[in-house]
Scaffold this active site. Structure first.
Site, mmCIF file in Angstrom:
data_model
loop_
_atom_site.group_PDB
_atom_site.id
_atom_site.type_symbol
_atom_site.label_atom_id
_atom_site.label_comp_id
_atom_site.label_asym_id
_atom_site.label_seq_id
_atom_site.Cartn_x
_atom_site.Cartn_y
_atom_site.Cartn_z
ATOM 1 N N PRO A 2 45.213 30.678 -3.074
ATOM 2 C CA PRO A 2 46.557 31.166 -3.266
ATOM 3 C C PRO A 2 46.605 32.424 -3.995
ATOM 4 C CG PRO A 2 46.631 28.886 -3.766
ATOM 5 C CD PRO A 2 45.211 29.439 -3.725
ATOM 6 N N GLU A 3 46.733 33.382 -3.313
ATOM 7 C CA GLU A 3 47.225 34.891 -4.024
ATOM 8 C C GLU A 3 48.717 35.174 -3.926
ATOM 9 O OE1 GLU A 3 44.165 37.621 -3.233
ATOM 10 O OE2 GLU A 3 42.546 36.130 -3.243
#
Length: 271
Positions: A2-3
């Site tokens: 997750p960015e």
DNA sequence: AGATGTCCCTGGAAGC
DNA sequence: TGCTTCCAGGGACATC
């Protein structure tokens, strides 16, 4: 992993359902990166006012207090009226009047932290050093260039550090540098105004595009309804070592920077 | 203040 | 087939 686009995709998918919900119970699994910071019972009866985001932190703002969630590198959230019994890697369940929000995180680099206010030291320690939001007006080429002037390390490492601009993790840093034609080892302070302008535009474009297509599914990301994103189908360099560059056919190369892999095209990224 | 290295964790891939 | 080893990485923290 997750960015920013994945966290934002998650935020958008849970916010409409969660706002107004009243907390009925909290169930904890194995310890996450940091302790919750309050007794689970303490949260019962409170209502969700807003779901915001700062960098990669989701901020679930309650009528009193804030839950700060970080998905680490393997975390994902699910929100549903009825969820299956908790399994091995489900470490946080927030049971509400509008369904259960569940954090699934095999590697447990994620965190759920409760604070009374975002001004208290525990919250400030996590948020104060964060750079500007890349998709908001505060991120502009001139200021970006100024900030890079006194950084001696490589542009790739400066992007990952997140203290100038937040939310750009390894995948999107590699992609943005490719799009801007800049080598990951280029020294941050040595980039020309023109290069910084291109990099600025590339970061915005790459992140916005990733949000538009629902994030990347690399490393098992899915949104809160369990849907996968499609960005990985558009990846130009990340995890493509040895494969031909999609622009010039030169094999993609890798290098290690600060214990992290960078992927780049030696021909397209000579700047 | 900035740069660098270490550590946390575990599933999956690679090597033997 | 079954074991061991390596690798992925966000980011706080310690150290220089």
């Amino acid at each position: 992993m997750p960015e920013l686009p994945e966290v934002e995709t998650t935020r958008r998918s849970i916010a409409p359902h969660l706002v107004g919900a009243q907390i009925a119970a909290v169930h904890l699994g194995k310890p996450l990166r940091w302790p919750l910071g309050c007794a689970p019972e303490h949260l019962v009866g409170r209502c969700v006012r807003e779901v915001n985001r700062r960098g990669k932190y989701l901020l679930i703002e309650l009528d009193a207090g804030v839950l700060m969630l970080h998905l680490g590198m393997s975390g994902s959230l699910q929100l549903a009226a009825q969820l299956a019994p908790r399994s091995t890697h489900d470490h946080f369940d927030l049971l509400t009047s509008h369904g259960t929000l569940r954090l699934h995180d095999p590697r447990r680099f994620g965190a759920v932290v409760y604070v009374d206010t975002l001004q208290e030291p525990r919250a400030r320690k996590l948020l104060d050093h964060l750079g500007v939001e890349p998709l908001q007006a505060g991120f502009e080429p001139a200021g970006f260039h100024r900030a890079l002037q006194h950084r001696r390390s490589s542009i790739k490492q400066v992007l990952l550090a997140g203290d100038i601009v937040v939310g750009v993790g390894n995948i999107y840093a590699c992609e943005a540098l490719f799009m801007a034609g800049i080598h990951p080892s280029a020294l941050a302070h040595a980039l020309t105004r023109q290069q910084v302008k291109r990099l600025h535009a590339s970061i915005v474009t790459v992140l916005q595009r990733a949000i538009d297509v629902g994030g990347s599914t690399l490393r098992n990301f899915s949104n809160a309804q369990g849907q996968s994103g499609h960005f990985q189908q558009e990846v130009m360099v990340y995890a493509r070592a040895g494969q031909p560059c999609r622009v010039c056919q030169t094999p993609i190369q890798t290098l290690r920077q600060g214990q992290r892999s960078s992927f780049f095209c030696p021909r397209c990224q000579r700047g």
